[in-house]
Design an enzyme around this catalytic site. Structure first.
Site, PDB file in Angstrom:
ATOM      1  N   SER A 106       0.825  -1.207   0.000  1.00 23.78           N
ATOM      2  CA  SER A 106       0.000   0.000   0.000  1.00 23.78           C
ATOM      3  C   SER A 106       0.861   1.260   0.000  1.00 23.78           C
ATOM      4  O   SER A 106       1.597   1.516  -0.953  1.00 23.78           O
ATOM      5  CB  SER A 106      -0.965  -0.045   1.184  1.00 23.78           C
ATOM      6  N   ASP A 115      -9.805  -4.739  -5.276  1.00 25.09           N
ATOM      7  CA  ASP A 115      -9.262  -3.752  -4.340  1.00 25.09           C
ATOM      8  C   ASP A 115     -10.182  -2.533  -4.331  1.00 25.09           C
ATOM      9  O   ASP A 115     -10.334  -1.859  -5.348  1.00 25.09           O
ATOM     10  CB  ASP A 115      -7.845  -3.359  -4.786  1.00 25.09           C
ATOM     11  N   HIS A 152      -7.522  -5.586  -1.031  1.00 29.06           N
ATOM     12  CA  HIS A 152      -6.331  -4.752  -0.855  1.00 29.06           C
ATOM     13  C   HIS A 152      -5.313  -5.377   0.090  1.00 29.06           C
ATOM     14  O   HIS A 152      -4.110  -5.339  -0.169  1.00 29.06           O
ATOM     15  CB  HIS A 152      -6.770  -3.384  -0.310  1.00 29.06           C
TER      16      HIS A 152
END
Length: 351
Positions: A160, A251, A285
């Protein structure tokens, strides 16, 4: 392992819970019980027919954990057992902040010197004081200069927000040269001058935030459409090391699918041969080490406001679990391929 990756909070629990192993020095103790009939709640009031206790260790025997407080850098270094030398990994998690160790100690259990790095501190003043380039370059050098590390074989591993850091370092740093990068669920949008600048940019684009039918926060649109202006994203043509991108197609937190397409297009003219993309249908995610329970949404503290929200990560249990298992094996293979001098020098895993 379905008993583990399919775990859910007990009915009636607080919303937004997420299971994570924060103390890696102790095992995760799992009680597996069999009851008469099919039950969905009220377990504590019933007597099981049989129960077994199993331990899930994150640190293999002989792995050494060292607190790092050096040159202003905070993190935890994990050393594999044995004389070495070993390749190194700088491990960076995402916008949730804090110091997250469980992936790093698993990497050490697989034969890599790995440092879990704290860079988004829960102390807002500390985060503001971090100079983007020099802080991460110092952290990289701490790994690189350890006597058990092969100095020219250190990788970046990001998730991320950590992907933004990794890509910026790989493209622009004149001090360090990562041997390869593994980037999970991130983007090249927002070239970094400082962490506060990146957080401010996300805040400025926050008007694109959406909410699903249950009121969960959806950030996917914040970086959409992917900008065409090179000044608004990392110049991927500057990447000179092998790069693996891992993308969950469901995601909901970040536009990683669209980012991967743009990254591939940007690298096509000259360095596309360095790029590997793993894309997983119906994965979200938070692609973590294998058998970590899937949470489609969970609590999250927004860095710029310190507001507590329920963030929608996306993904569905079975395909997400499959993605975590496949991604972990392929990430380890990618690291071994690019960090070890020869296949014969790869140590057998201790865990």
């Amino acid at each position: 392992m379905g008993l583990l990756w399919s775990m859910q909070p007990v009915p009636g629990s607080r919303t937004g819970l997420r299971l994570r192993k924060m103390d890696v020095l102790t095992p995760m103790v799992v009680h597996i019980s069999v009851y008469s009939g099919h039950m969905t709640e009220g377990f504590s009031k019933q007597s099981p027919l049989a129960t077994v206790v199993t331990e899930r260790w994150y640190m293999a025997p002989g792995v050494c954990r060292i607190d790092i407080r050096e040159h202003g850098v905070r993190g935890t270094l994990f050393l594999p057992p044995g004389p070495g030398p070993f390749p190194g990994v700088l491990d960076m998690w995402g916008g949730g902040g804090g110091l997250v160790e469980y992936r790093s100690c698993l990497l050490a259990s697989q034969g890599f010197v790995s440092m879990a790095l704290e860079y988004l501190s829960h102390d807002k003043n500390r985060t503001s004081d971090i100079d983007f380039k020099t802080y991460f370059e110092k952290a990289f050098r701490i790994v690189q200069e350890h006597p058990l590390v092969m100095k020219d074989r250190v990788a970046l591993f990001g998730l991320s927000f950590g992907v933004s850091v990794a890509l910026n370092l790989a493209a622009y740093s004149k001090v360090i040269s990562p041997r390869c990068c593994v980037c999970i669920s991130g983007s090249h949008v927002y070239p970094a001058k400082s962490i506060p600048d990146m957080i401010m940019k996300i805040s400025e684009d926050g008007y694109k935030t959406r909410f699903d039918e249950e009121g969960c926060v959806v950030w996917k649109d914040i970086i959409l459409p992917i900008p065409t202006d090179l000044g608004e994203k990392v110049d991927m043509g500057r990447i000179k090391c092998p790069l693996m991108l891992v993308v969950g197609e469901d995601d909901q937190n970040w536009a990683t699918v669209e980012s991967a397409k743009d990254i591939a297009q940007m690298m096509r003219p000259g360095n596309e041969h360095l790029l590997t993309i793993l894309q997983y249908p119906d994965a979200g995610h938070l692609i973590e080490p294998p058998y970590t329970p899937h949470f489609r949404a969970s609590n999250f503290i927004v860095p710029q406001t310190r507001q507590k929200v329920i963030m929608l990560w996306g993904g569905y249990p079975k395909p997400h679990a499959d993605a975590q298992e496949d991604c972990w094996e392929k990430s380890l293979s990618f690291l071994r391929q690019h960090l070890y001098p020869s296949p014969d020098s790869v140590p057998k895993a201790k865990l």
